[in-house]
Design a protein around this motif. Structure first.
Motif, PDB file in Angstrom:
ATOM      1  N   GLU A 155       0.801  -1.225   0.000  1.00  0.00           N
ATOM      2  CA  GLU A 155       0.000   0.000   0.000  1.00  0.00           C
ATOM      3  C   GLU A 155       0.834   1.275   0.000  1.00  0.00           C
ATOM      4  N   THR A 156       2.089   1.203   0.400  1.00  0.00           N
ATOM      5  CA  THR A 156       2.959   2.376   0.394  1.00  0.00           C
ATOM      6  C   THR A 156       3.737   2.507  -0.915  1.00  0.00           C
ATOM      7  N   GLY A 157       3.590   1.531  -1.814  1.00  0.00           N
ATOM      8  CA  GLY A 157       4.311   1.544  -3.082  1.00  0.00           C
ATOM      9  C   GLY A 157       5.561   0.686  -3.072  1.00  0.00           C
ATOM     10  N   LEU A 158       5.948   0.188  -1.918  1.00  0.00           N
ATOM     11  CA  LEU A 158       7.119  -0.667  -1.780  1.00  0.00           C
ATOM     12  C   LEU A 158       6.863  -2.005  -2.470  1.00  0.00           C
ATOM     13  N   LYS A 159       7.870  -2.503  -3.208  1.00  0.00           N
ATOM     14  CA  LYS A 159       7.766  -3.806  -3.871  1.00  0.00           C
ATOM     15  C   LYS A 159       8.677  -4.785  -3.151  1.00  0.00           C
ATOM     16  N   ILE A 160       8.117  -5.941  -2.774  1.00  0.00           N
ATOM     17  CA  ILE A 160       8.879  -6.974  -2.077  1.00  0.00           C
ATOM     18  C   ILE A 160       8.565  -8.335  -2.692  1.00  0.00           C
ATOM     19  N   LYS A 161       9.361  -9.334  -2.326  1.00  0.00           N
ATOM     20  CA  LYS A 161       9.116 -10.718  -2.738  1.00  0.00           C
ATOM     21  C   LYS A 161       8.374 -11.420  -1.604  1.00  0.00           C
ATOM     22  N   VAL A 162       7.288 -12.123  -1.953  1.00  0.00           N
ATOM     23  CA  VAL A 162       6.485 -12.857  -0.974  1.00  0.00           C
ATOM     24  C   VAL A 162       6.325 -14.300  -1.444  1.00  0.00           C
ATOM     25  N   PRO A 163       5.997 -15.216  -0.525  1.00  0.00           N
ATOM     26  CA  PRO A 163       5.756 -16.608  -0.924  1.00  0.00           C
ATOM     27  C   PRO A 163       4.535 -16.718  -1.844  1.00  0.00           C
ATOM     28  N   LEU A 164       4.459 -17.811  -2.585  1.00  0.00           N
ATOM     29  CA  LEU A 164       3.398 -18.017  -3.570  1.00  0.00           C
ATOM     30  C   LEU A 164       1.991 -18.049  -2.971  1.00  0.00           C
ATOM     31  N   PHE A 165       1.845 -18.447  -1.699  1.00  0.00           N
ATOM     32  CA  PHE A 165       0.517 -18.586  -1.118  1.00  0.00           C
ATOM     33  C   PHE A 165      -0.109 -17.254  -0.683  1.00  0.00           C
ATOM     34  N   ILE A 166       0.603 -16.164  -0.763  1.00  0.00           N
ATOM     35  CA  ILE A 166       0.089 -14.849  -0.390  1.00  0.00           C
ATOM     36  C   ILE A 166      -0.718 -14.266  -1.553  1.00  0.00           C
ATOM     37  N   ASP A 167      -1.900 -13.701  -1.247  1.00  0.00           N
ATOM     38  CA  ASP A 167      -2.790 -13.155  -2.285  1.00  0.00           C
ATOM     39  C   ASP A 167      -3.019 -11.657  -2.086  1.00  0.00           C
ATOM     40  N   ASN A 168      -3.668 -11.039  -3.080  1.00  0.00           N
ATOM     41  CA  ASN A 168      -4.057  -9.628  -2.992  1.00  0.00           C
ATOM     42  C   ASN A 168      -4.930  -9.390  -1.764  1.00  0.00           C
ATOM     43  N   GLY A 169      -4.765  -8.240  -1.127  1.00  0.00           N
ATOM     44  CA  GLY A 169      -5.607  -7.871   0.005  1.00  0.00           C
ATOM     45  C   GLY A 169      -5.122  -8.365   1.353  1.00  0.00           C
ATOM     46  N   GLU A 170      -4.163  -9.258   1.388  1.00  0.00           N
ATOM     47  CA  GLU A 170      -3.651  -9.766   2.669  1.00  0.00           C
ATOM     48  C   GLU A 170      -2.678  -8.767   3.287  1.00  0.00           C
ATOM     49  N   GLU A 171      -2.588  -8.808   4.615  1.00  0.00           N
ATOM     50  CA  GLU A 171      -1.602  -7.989   5.321  1.00  0.00           C
ATOM     51  C   GLU A 171      -0.402  -8.866   5.651  1.00  0.00           C
ATOM     52  N   VAL A 172       0.784  -8.316   5.392  1.00  0.00           N
ATOM     53  CA  VAL A 172       2.017  -9.041   5.669  1.00  0.00           C
ATOM     54  C   VAL A 172       2.921  -8.192   6.563  1.00  0.00           C
ATOM     55  N   LEU A 173       3.783  -8.858   7.313  1.00  0.00           N
ATOM     56  CA  LEU A 173       4.781  -8.165   8.124  1.00  0.00           C
ATOM     57  C   LEU A 173       6.036  -7.966   7.290  1.00  0.00           C
ATOM     58  N   VAL A 174       6.570  -6.750   7.303  1.00  0.00           N
ATOM     59  CA  VAL A 174       7.762  -6.415   6.536  1.00  0.00           C
ATOM     60  C   VAL A 174       8.805  -5.874   7.501  1.00  0.00           C
ATOM     61  N   ARG A 175      10.034  -6.392   7.400  1.00  0.00           N
ATOM     62  CA  ARG A 175      11.134  -5.900   8.234  1.00  0.00           C
ATOM     63  C   ARG A 175      11.567  -4.524   7.735  1.00  0.00           C
ATOM     64  N   THR A 176      11.765  -3.577   8.651  1.00  0.00           N
ATOM     65  CA  THR A 176      12.114  -2.220   8.247  1.00  0.00           C
ATOM     66  C   THR A 176      13.614  -2.028   8.033  1.00  0.00           C
ATOM     67  N   ASP A 177      14.433  -2.990   8.429  1.00  0.00           N
ATOM     68  CA  ASP A 177      15.878  -2.839   8.228  1.00  0.00           C
ATOM     69  C   ASP A 177      16.317  -3.250   6.827  1.00  0.00           C
ATOM     70  N   ASN A 178      15.622  -4.230   6.212  1.00  0.00           N
ATOM     71  CA  ASN A 178      16.031  -4.691   4.888  1.00  0.00           C
ATOM     72  C   ASN A 178      14.874  -4.824   3.887  1.00  0.00           C
ATOM     73  N   ALA A 179      13.671  -4.420   4.282  1.00  0.00           N
ATOM     74  CA  ALA A 179      12.483  -4.444   3.421  1.00  0.00           C
ATOM     75  C   ALA A 179      12.178  -5.845   2.882  1.00  0.00           C
ATOM     76  N   GLU A 180      12.219  -6.842   3.749  1.00  0.00           N
ATOM     77  CA  GLU A 180      11.927  -8.216   3.351  1.00  0.00           C
ATOM     78  C   GLU A 180      10.682  -8.724   4.060  1.00  0.00           C
ATOM     79  N   TYR A 181       9.987  -9.649   3.393  1.00  0.00           N
ATOM     80  CA  TYR A 181       8.809 -10.314   3.952  1.00  0.00           C
ATOM     81  C   TYR A 181       9.197 -11.066   5.214  1.00  0.00           C
TER      82      TYR A 181
END
Length: 185
Positions: A155-181
């Protein structure tokens, strides 16, 4: 004032008008020489990482930075507006100072504002933030040879890599030190 050999990671000090945070320190003592402290530091105003070498006995002025919890309100275009939740005082910080942090900020987020003698140096984010996925590629069946990840836009425009089972609309936790799922929220 403290001896340079007494510095530890996380300490702040002033040198030549700049404010530095100690990232790492290595003390080196050889047979016929004074101890040399190699200090890896981050300039708090520019964000630049540098290394300094100082002899034992060199005195450094350590300082304490002020931290206040403030709530992110809105983006004015060139500045981000924050509000103190106790005094309702509002401050604006230039977007140029917060290029990395802005990727993790959404409305009503509470962050620590770091300042020294009234000068705002930056913000400290929590270790992980929950962000909603607004767009991601569909999973390709059988594409599990690699790490089984797909690209997602948050939602902030950040692009990250996520596992295949994650879909649109889900909330994910993102690390702020390296921007990873880091997991589902």
């Amino acid at each position: 004032m403290v001896n340079v050999t007494e510095l530890r990671a996380g300490n702040y000090f002033v040198e030549d008008g700049n404010i530095y945070q100690v990232q790492d320190i290595l003390l080196n003592k050889t047979a016929m020489r004074k101890m040399v402290a190699k200090v890896k530091v981050k300039n708090m105003r520019t964000g630049a990482m540098t290394e300094m070498a100082k002899n034992s006995g060199y005195m450094i002025e350590t300082i304490r930075l002020d931290k206040r919890q403030m709530q992110y309100l809105y983006d004015t275009g060139d500045f981000l507006c924050f509000m103190d939740q106790e005094t309702y005082e509002q401050i604006e910080i230039s977007k140029d100072r917060l290029k990395w942090e802005i990727q993790f900020l959404k409305g009503d987020e509470v962050v620590d504002i770091t300042s020294y003698e009234g000068e705002i140096l930056g913000i400290t984010l929590p270790a992980k933030v929950a962000l909603k996925i607004v767009e991601c590629e569909p999973a390709v069946r059988g594409d599990t040879v690699n790490a089984a990840k797909k690209e997602a836009t948050l939602e902030t425009g950040l692009k990250i890599k996520v596992p295949l089972f994650i879909d649109n609309g889900e909330e994910v936790l993102v690390r702020t030190d390296n921007a990873e799922y880091d997991g589902r929220a």
